[in-house]
Design a protein around this motif. Structure first.
Motif, PDB file in Angstrom:
ATOM      1  N   THR A  30      45.893  10.243  49.668  1.00  0.00           N
ATOM      2  CA  THR A  30      47.262  10.712  49.445  1.00  0.00           C
ATOM      3  C   THR A  30      47.842  11.256  50.749  1.00  0.00           C
ATOM      4  O   THR A  30      47.122  11.800  51.582  1.00  0.00           O
ATOM      5  CB  THR A  30      47.310  11.780  48.334  1.00  0.00           C
ATOM      6  N   ALA A  31      49.134  11.104  50.895  1.00  0.00           N
ATOM      7  CA  ALA A  31      49.821  11.594  52.095  1.00  0.00           C
ATOM      8  C   ALA A  31      49.817  13.116  52.103  1.00  0.00           C
ATOM      9  O   ALA A  31      49.947  13.750  51.056  1.00  0.00           O
ATOM     10  CB  ALA A  31      51.253  11.076  52.118  1.00  0.00           C
ATOM     11  N   SER A 150      57.109  13.004  60.871  1.00  0.00           N
ATOM     12  CA  SER A 150      56.531  11.756  61.372  1.00  0.00           C
ATOM     13  C   SER A 150      55.724  11.125  60.249  1.00  0.00           C
ATOM     14  O   SER A 150      55.090  11.828  59.465  1.00  0.00           O
ATOM     15  CB  SER A 150      55.609  12.033  62.563  1.00  0.00           C
ATOM     16  N   GLY A 151      55.779   9.804  60.166  1.00  0.00           N
ATOM     17  CA  GLY A 151      55.027   9.125  59.121  1.00  0.00           C
ATOM     18  C   GLY A 151      55.427   7.672  59.024  1.00  0.00           C
ATOM     19  O   GLY A 151      56.045   7.106  59.926  1.00  0.00           O
ATOM     20  N   ARG A 152      55.086   7.069  57.901  1.00  0.00           N
ATOM     21  CA  ARG A 152      55.373   5.654  57.666  1.00  0.00           C
ATOM     22  C   ARG A 152      56.461   5.535  56.607  1.00  0.00           C
ATOM     23  O   ARG A 152      56.391   6.185  55.566  1.00  0.00           O
ATOM     24  CB  ARG A 152      54.112   4.925  57.212  1.00  0.00           C
ATOM     25  N   THR A 153      57.447   4.696  56.913  1.00  0.00           N
ATOM     26  CA  THR A 153      58.547   4.498  55.978  1.00  0.00           C
ATOM     27  C   THR A 153      58.113   3.591  54.836  1.00  0.00           C
ATOM     28  O   THR A 153      57.271   2.716  55.001  1.00  0.00           O
ATOM     29  CB  THR A 153      59.772   3.877  56.666  1.00  0.00           C
ATOM     30  N   GLY A 154      58.738   3.804  53.693  1.00  0.00           N
ATOM     31  CA  GLY A 154      58.508   2.957  52.528  1.00  0.00           C
ATOM     32  C   GLY A 154      59.615   1.928  52.419  1.00  0.00           C
ATOM     33  O   GLY A 154      60.161   1.465  53.420  1.00  0.00           O
ATOM     34  N   ASP A 179      48.976  10.499  59.049  1.00  0.00           N
ATOM     35  CA  ASP A 179      48.089  10.884  60.141  1.00  0.00           C
ATOM     36  C   ASP A 179      48.352  12.350  60.468  1.00  0.00           C
ATOM     37  O   ASP A 179      49.331  12.648  61.154  1.00  0.00           O
ATOM     38  CB  ASP A 179      48.331  10.016  61.364  1.00  0.00           C
ATOM     39  N   PRO A 180      47.587  13.263  59.950  1.00  0.00           N
ATOM     40  CA  PRO A 180      46.368  13.084  59.154  1.00  0.00           C
ATOM     41  C   PRO A 180      46.720  12.743  57.707  1.00  0.00           C
ATOM     42  O   PRO A 180      47.857  12.905  57.272  1.00  0.00           O
ATOM     43  CB  PRO A 180      45.686  14.435  59.246  1.00  0.00           C
ATOM     44  N   ILE A 181      45.711  12.292  56.983  1.00  0.00           N
ATOM     45  CA  ILE A 181      45.871  11.917  55.590  1.00  0.00           C
ATOM     46  C   ILE A 181      44.838  12.678  54.779  1.00  0.00           C
ATOM     47  O   ILE A 181      43.812  13.101  55.323  1.00  0.00           O
ATOM     48  CB  ILE A 181      45.752  10.391  55.414  1.00  0.00           C
ATOM     49  N   ALA A 182      45.076  12.862  53.508  1.00  0.00           N
ATOM     50  CA  ALA A 182      44.145  13.605  52.655  1.00  0.00           C
ATOM     51  C   ALA A 182      43.455  12.650  51.686  1.00  0.00           C
ATOM     52  O   ALA A 182      44.041  11.651  51.268  1.00  0.00           O
ATOM     53  CB  ALA A 182      44.916  14.680  51.873  1.00  0.00           C
ATOM     54  N   VAL A 183      42.210  12.959  51.355  1.00  0.00           N
ATOM     55  CA  VAL A 183      41.470  12.218  50.347  1.00  0.00           C
ATOM     56  C   VAL A 183      41.024  13.223  49.287  1.00  0.00           C
ATOM     57  O   VAL A 183      40.376  14.213  49.600  1.00  0.00           O
ATOM     58  CB  VAL A 183      40.240  11.490  50.950  1.00  0.00           C
TER      59      VAL A 183
END
Length: 185
Positions: A30-31, A150-154, A179-183
């Motif tokens: 998850t983001a 900052s991140g990735r667009t959908g 980045d970073p990402i959570a698990v």
């Protein structure tokens, strides 16, 4: 009675070393942050500055709303402030004149008090005008829509030429910080 066969033994020297440890489990990636970018003013989209799935940096321009109506509002607010400031300057000069005339009994106390009230009224108008200028600048600033994180667009939910409305619950795009990402397990 039969004797038991001898047990074969292998020996070795004990060593300290790292050994891999494997854990198996069900988890979800998850983001850390997820933001729906929305327009804060209503207007025509003149430019879209991202593509779907693109990595963007915080502050990067994602879209531009036509700024011309907001620039006109700002210019109008600045002009009103200048007009009221000029009237205030003139009213203060008249108040100084009335203050001198009252000492010479050449005007009435009522005239002096009325001029003093006019100066106070115009001071308040100039303060209100300054607030309108600040508000118009903020509204104009909202015509440039930037990435808050900052991140990735959908999925891109708008194109140039669309009219956006504030507030619009669907938004323009969702940005996920990866980045970073959570698990989560």
């Amino acid at each position: 009675a039969h004797e038991a066969a001898p047990v074969l033994v292998r020996s070795s020297v004990a060593q300290q070393q790292d050994v891999p440890i494997y854990l198996t489990g069900v988890g979800t990636v998850t983001a850390n942050q997820s933001v729906t970018v929305q327009a804060r003013v209503t207007g025509d989209i003149t430019r879209v500055g991202f593509t779907e799935g693109q990595d963007v940096k915080a502050g990067q321009v994602l879209a531009q709303i036509d700024p011309r109506p907001f620039q006109a509002q700002l210019q109008q607010a600045v002009a009103t402030e200048a007009k009221d400031q000029a009237q205030l300057t003139n009213a203060r000069r008249d108040l100084q004149r009335y203050a001198k005339l009252i000492k010479e009994d050449a005007t009435t106390r009522q005239q002096l008090d009325a001029q003093s009230a006019l100066v106070s009224q115009l001071e308040a108008a100039v303060q209100m005008d300054a607030a309108q200028v600040s508000y118009a600048k903020v509204q104009l600033g909202y015509t440039t829509i930037a990435a808050p994180i900052s991140g990735r667009t959908g999925v891109r939910l708008i194109d140039a030429g669309n009219i956006v409305h504030a507030p619009d619950n669907t938004g323009l795009v969702v940005i996920n910080q990866i980045d970073p990402i959570a698990v989560l397990f």
